[in-house]
Write a protein that holds these residues in place. Structure first.
Motif, short mmCIF file in Angstrom:
data_model
loop_
_atom_site.label_atom_id
_atom_site.label_comp_id
_atom_site.label_asym_id
_atom_site.label_seq_id
_atom_site.Cartn_x
_atom_site.Cartn_y
_atom_site.Cartn_z
N GLY A 35 -3.93 0.61 -4.51
CA GLY A 35 -3.97 -0.37 -3.43
C GLY A 35 -4.75 -1.62 -3.80
O GLY A 35 -5.30 -2.29 -2.92
N GLY A 36 -4.81 -1.93 -5.10
CA GLY A 36 -5.55 -3.12 -5.53
C GLY A 36 -7.06 -2.98 -5.36
O GLY A 36 -7.78 -3.97 -5.46
N ARG A 37 -7.56 -1.77 -5.09
CA ARG A 37 -8.99 -1.52 -4.85
C ARG A 37 -9.55 -2.47 -3.80
O ARG A 37 -10.67 -2.96 -3.91
CB ARG A 37 -9.80 -1.63 -6.16
N SER A 38 -8.76 -2.72 -2.77
CA SER A 38 -9.09 -3.76 -1.79
C SER A 38 -9.57 -3.23 -0.45
O SER A 38 -9.85 -4.01 0.46
CB SER A 38 -7.85 -4.63 -1.55
N LEU A 73 8.09 5.15 -2.25
CA LEU A 73 8.84 4.27 -3.15
C LEU A 73 8.57 2.81 -2.84
O LEU A 73 8.36 1.98 -3.73
CB LEU A 73 10.34 4.55 -3.03
N VAL A 74 8.57 2.49 -1.56
CA VAL A 74 8.45 1.08 -1.14
C VAL A 74 7.00 0.62 -1.10
O VAL A 74 6.65 -0.44 -1.62
CB VAL A 74 9.13 0.87 0.23
N GLY A 75 6.14 1.40 -0.45
CA GLY A 75 4.80 0.93 -0.14
C GLY A 75 3.73 1.22 -1.15
O GLY A 75 2.69 0.56 -1.17
N GLY A 76 3.92 2.24 -2.00
CA GLY A 76 2.86 2.60 -2.92
C GLY A 76 1.60 3.03 -2.17
O GLY A 76 1.64 3.43 -1.01
N MET A 77 0.45 2.95 -2.84
CA MET A 77 -0.81 3.38 -2.24
C MET A 77 -1.22 2.48 -1.07
O MET A 77 -1.78 2.96 -0.07
CB MET A 77 -1.92 3.40 -3.30
#
Length: 554
Positions: A56-59, A191-195
């Motif tokens: 999730g981009g570590r965000s 598939l679409v959203g990821g973490m």
């Protein structure tokens, strides 16, 4: 529990009166799915790298991640299985809640901050820091996939039973279709959203679940003048002769020495398993630093603790207002306690809302499990072992997405065969594997200077193999019989087949100490030279965070 057979074929669950309005239930389900798909699609626009897809981009802040952890952890086992266990077994059913909550102290004190400081995406990143990378990553990935498989079985079984109850589906064929739909939605989300998309779905689900449980708890208490003693007495009265057992220890685990050993084994698996659950460990990598990881766990402990207090009231409320016999006769068996209680309290609208929350619970958890398994295979096996690190981030994510589809199909098939099993118990088996295969290696790797690759492999494979063997030859698979009715309660039913060799239903009491011992034996039998300088570097990084940024930039 409703009947299920692996050897004689699937057959109809226990017939019961259809409750609620299927049209209302489907409309609420549809609204939730539509809203969460919008969230996932919006989140997917920010997925530009492997770090975005896996972490999730570590965000996420500590509060956001803690809420998501609660959403990941408060699964169908918590909402459906534990409420049912308390309604049927009273005090002993509540022991699941206690075990699940106490486990977070182990995670907070031993692994949360240390893992965030030393890893990148998966548990294997930590283990391979000071050990030989390829064999350790392969073992860690296999352990992850095994834990995820057991956990997914529980969620899929819960989904089938829940929606069967709401739509009045009594055939296992109908429940199987429901499980397939849940699996398809799960595949789409990941598939679409990821973490990032998965995390926001988990946050929304956690908020809805806790609010829904709070409303039902207040409603139940209001019916008894907010007097918990009156609630307990009503549950005892509804149970009839011997009802006092609901408020005393021993109804499920205290009658014999064997049942006490079963409880001890279950407690060990629950308390130690959380710190080794791969989908929980992976959440620590979605925050920017170790301080946020620590805050995540504190938030999770508060939210999870409050929810488990609600389950006590909801379980006894179901026992008092619905009755254990009605619950066990419903499609979904003991997993139907919470939806049946909602219908008793507020009719079809509350039933639809609470069941939509339970459905959201299942979708959010299976999405988290699936992305963990996909990340473990793509990052640890494909990128690090097969390609030896010579693969782009885009190529790794592409393999992860293919893995999502494969895992989704396997989860659907496994969930169809797991229908009718108590989801809390299936999750306990996943915890046993996590505590046996993962936790000893994590602890030794972080804290024991002499520990080496051989010890890690002995511990992980020994923990995994012993768990699989003991579960296969336990009463859970064959030979478990209800002492009152004589009905088979194991996974293989109505065939007379009985090949169980041990009497423990959860293998944790044997496999967890065995895995710790194997880690020591494997280490001392190996001729591999220790690397004190690598341990010193790992110790400094894990305790202070120095070099943590470097770990995220390979």
């Amino acid at each position: 529990m409703s009947a299920l057979t692996l050897a004689a074929g699937l057959h109809a669950a226990a017939e019961t009166e259809k409750i609620g309005n299927p049209a209302v239930n489907i409309a609420i389900f549809g609204a939730f799915v539509a809203v969460t798909l919008v969230i996932v699609l919006r989140a997917s626009r920010q997925n530009k790298s492997a770090e975005d897809y896996y972490a999730g981009g570590r965000s996420f802040t500590g509060a956001q991640n803690g809420t998501a952890i609660a959403g990941d952890y408060l699964s169908a086992a918590s909402f459906l299985g534990i409420c049912g266990a308390i309604a049927v077994n009273g005090y002993d059913g509540f022991l699941y809640s206690i075990g699940f909550l106490v486990a977070w102290l182990v995670a907070l004190l031993l692994v949360a901050e240390l893992l965030r400081n030393t890893g990148r995406f998966t548990m294997a990143d930590v283990l391979s820091f000071r050990l030989k990378e390829r064999p350790v990553r392969m073992a860690a990935a296999l352990a992850t996939l095994l834990v995820v498989f057991f956990y997914l079985l529980a969620q899929m079984a819960g989904a089938g039973g829940l929606v069967a109850l709401l739509l009045g589906i009594s055939s296992t064929a109908g429940q199987s279709v429901v499980i397939a739909v849940v699996g398809a939605l799960m595949i789409l989300y990941v598939l679409v959203g990821g973490m990032k998309g998965t995390t926001w779905v988990q946050i929304v689900k956690a908020v809805l679940l806790i609010i829904g449980a709070a409303v039902m708890t207040a409603w139940v208490l209001a019916k008894f003048g907010f007097n918990i003693s009156d609630l307990f007495q009503a549950a005892i009265d509804r149970a009839g002769e011997g009802g006092e057992a609901l408020i005393e220890p021993g109804k499920a685990y205290g009658a014999t020495s064997l049942s006490k050993l079963n409880f001890l084994s279950l407690a060990l698996a629950l308390v130690l398993g959380t710190a080794g659950l791969p989908h929980v460990l992976m959440r620590f990598y979605t925050v920017p630093d170790a301080k946020a990881a620590r805050r995540s766990v504190v938030w999770a402990i508060w939210l999870i603790g409050i929810f488990y207090l609600f389950t006590l009231v909801l379980g006894y409320g179901a026992a008092a207002l619905v009755g254990a016999d009605t619950i066990k006769a419903a499609p979904g068996g003991v997993n139907s306690a919470a939806p049946l209680l909602a219908y008793e309290l507020g009719g079809e609208v509350l039933l639809g809302l609470i069941s939509a929350v339970a459905f959201a619970t299942i979708l959010a958890v299976v999405a988290g499990l699936t992305i963990t398994a996909a990340a473990s295979f793509a990052h640890d096996i494909y990128a690090s072992v097969i390609k030896k690190g010579q693969v782009s981030g885009d190529g790794e994510v592409r393999v992860a997405r293919i893995t999502v589809v494969v895992i989704g199909v396997l989860a659907i098939v496994g969930g169809i065969f797991a229908q009718g099993q108590n989801v809390a118990f299936l999750v306990a088996l996943a915890f046993a594997v996590a505590a046996s295969a993962n936790l000893p290696t994590i602890i030794y790797s972080l804290f024991w200077k002499r520990f080496n690759t051989s010890g890690a492999l002995w511990s992980m494979y020994g923990g995994m193999i012993s768990c699989i063997v003991l579960i296969t030859f336990s009463p859970v698979v064959s030979g478990k019989v209800d002492p009152v009715t004589g009905e088979s309660l194991s996974m293989i039913k109505d065939t007379g087949i009985d090949f169980h060799l041990i009497s423990l239903e959860n293998p944790g009491l044997i496999t967890i100490p065995l895995a710790f011992v194997l880690g020591v034996v494997g280490t001392y039998l190996s001729k591999e030279k220790p690397h004190p300088e690598k341990f010193a570097e790992m110790e400094v990084r894990s305790l202070t965070g120095a070099g943590a940024e470097k770990a995220t930039e390979h």
